[in-house]
Design an enzyme around this catalytic site. Structure first.
Site, mmCIF file in Angstrom:
data_model
loop_
_atom_site.group_PDB
_atom_site.id
_atom_site.type_symbol
_atom_site.label_atom_id
_atom_site.label_comp_id
_atom_site.label_asym_id
_atom_site.label_seq_id
_atom_site.Cartn_x
_atom_site.Cartn_y
_atom_site.Cartn_z
ATOM 1 N N MET A 69 8.931 21.973 -20.007
ATOM 2 C CA MET A 69 9.151 22.086 -21.271
ATOM 3 C C MET A 69 9.577 20.741 -22.142
ATOM 4 S SD MET A 69 8.648 25.037 -21.929
ATOM 5 C CE MET A 69 8.566 24.600 -23.813
ATOM 6 N N ASP A 75 23.181 36.128 -15.231
ATOM 7 C CA ASP A 75 22.952 34.929 -14.551
ATOM 8 C C ASP A 75 22.548 34.088 -15.831
ATOM 9 O OD1 ASP A 75 22.261 32.796 -13.151
ATOM 10 O OD2 ASP A 75 20.067 33.643 -12.852
ATOM 11 N N GLY A 120 11.345 23.815 -14.423
ATOM 12 C CA GLY A 120 11.092 24.250 -15.811
ATOM 13 C C GLY A 120 11.314 23.512 -16.884
ATOM 14 N N GLU A 152 26.499 31.266 -7.632
ATOM 15 C CA GLU A 152 24.977 31.647 -8.074
ATOM 16 C C GLU A 152 24.147 31.666 -7.012
ATOM 17 O OE1 GLU A 152 22.589 28.254 -10.114
ATOM 18 O OE2 GLU A 152 24.442 27.072 -9.892
ATOM 19 N N SER A 201 12.258 31.672 -13.475
ATOM 20 C CA SER A 201 11.760 32.283 -14.938
ATOM 21 C C SER A 201 10.623 31.384 -15.296
ATOM 22 C CB SER A 201 12.840 32.225 -15.779
ATOM 23 O OG SER A 201 13.999 33.075 -15.669
#
Length: 276
Positions: free
Chosen positions: A131, A8, A127, A76, A230
């Site tokens: 960050m 992935d 995410g 996906e 994640s």
């Protein structure tokens, strides 16, 4: 013995799922911009002959691998659903209809009805937002460094709550709810520490993602929301924010143990089943 793996290739991370020598499901993880490291790892796995690849950066990685391996490409969202269904079965959940919120670089949200999925929507908040803001506000740019600091941070000096606005007067909603993320930073001069800033960044992302997920769930009268990605890996602070807000709205949050690898798992299972 020839083997197959699932990859992935996401916007930030590339996840790999495969069966080790003991036939145990195993995972590897790389930053997606470190393609040399991914290729070096693959070269060391001499038994690999077939790769099923999915994700936003699948095409880029596929171009580098197509001369050495048989490549199967999978949408996906299909890969993620196959992976999620597998994990649900492994973790003994019996749920057919739910909202699936995938917090990756951004966030995508789907309605799942048995083996059928419908895209509900999404947001650029995810995410990557954590960050990006972490880098801008604290100069910390590795997820592994953000997590431990977040665990000891507090949002009370940066967020404005409903209780802060009403000042002890009875309010129409819970006093602990956030009225404004980072709102106090505009009016109170202070040298905020990195832990508090990072905790507040995650609060912002968690509440935006959860609010959107709740709206979609309520529209279709769905009781369960499964959160994967994640961004949630080892991120107890973010999980707690999402969980408490979801429960406050009388929905059931579910966090899958290997949810961040669901796309890679789905790719592996798809290729393995197709091969057999």
């Amino acid at each position: 013995m020839e083997s197959t793996i699932g990859i992935d290739a996401g916007g930030t991370l590339t996840k790999i799922a495969y069966l080790n020598e003991k036939k145990k499901l195993t995972f590897e993880k790389f930053y997606s911009n470190e393609q040399d490291k991914i290729i070096d790892w693959l070269k060391k796995q001499t038994s690999i002959k077939q790769i099923c690849i999915t994700g936003g950066k699948a095409k880029q990685l596929q171009q580098l691998l197509s001369d050495s391996y048989k490549i199967v490409e999978l949408n996906e969202f299909e890969a993620t659903l196959v992976g999620v269904r597998y994990i649900l079965k492994e973790e003994k959940y019996d749920i057919n209809n739910f909202v699936l919120t995938n917090i990756g670089t951004g966030t995508s949200i789907h309605y799942i009805y048995n083996d059928r999925y419908i895209r509900a929507g999404g947001t650029g908040v995810g995410g990557g937002t954590i960050m990006g803001l972490s880098k801008l506000l604290t100069n910390i740019d590795h997820f592994e460094d953000v997590i431990p600091l977040t665990k000891v941070g507090s949002r009370k000096d940066l967020d404005i709550t409903v209780g802060d606005i009403y000042g002890g007067i009875l309010s129409p909603i819970d006093n602990s709810l956030t009225a404004s993320n980072f709102g106090k930073a505009a009016t109170i001069e202070s040298n905020y520490n990195n832990s508090d800033i990072l905790a507040t960044v995650q609060g912002l992302v968690g509440e935006v993602v959860t609010a959107l997920s709740l709206q979609f769930a309520e529209t279709k009268n769905i009781g369960h929301i499964i959160y994967i990605g994640s961004t949630l890996c080892n991120n107890i602070h973010l999980q707690n924010i999402i969980s408490s807000y979801t429960k406050y709205q009388n929905k059931t949050p579910i966090f899958l143990r290997d949810g961040g690898n669901s796309g890679a798992i789905g790719a592996l299972l798809y290729a393995t089943n197709k091969k057999s």
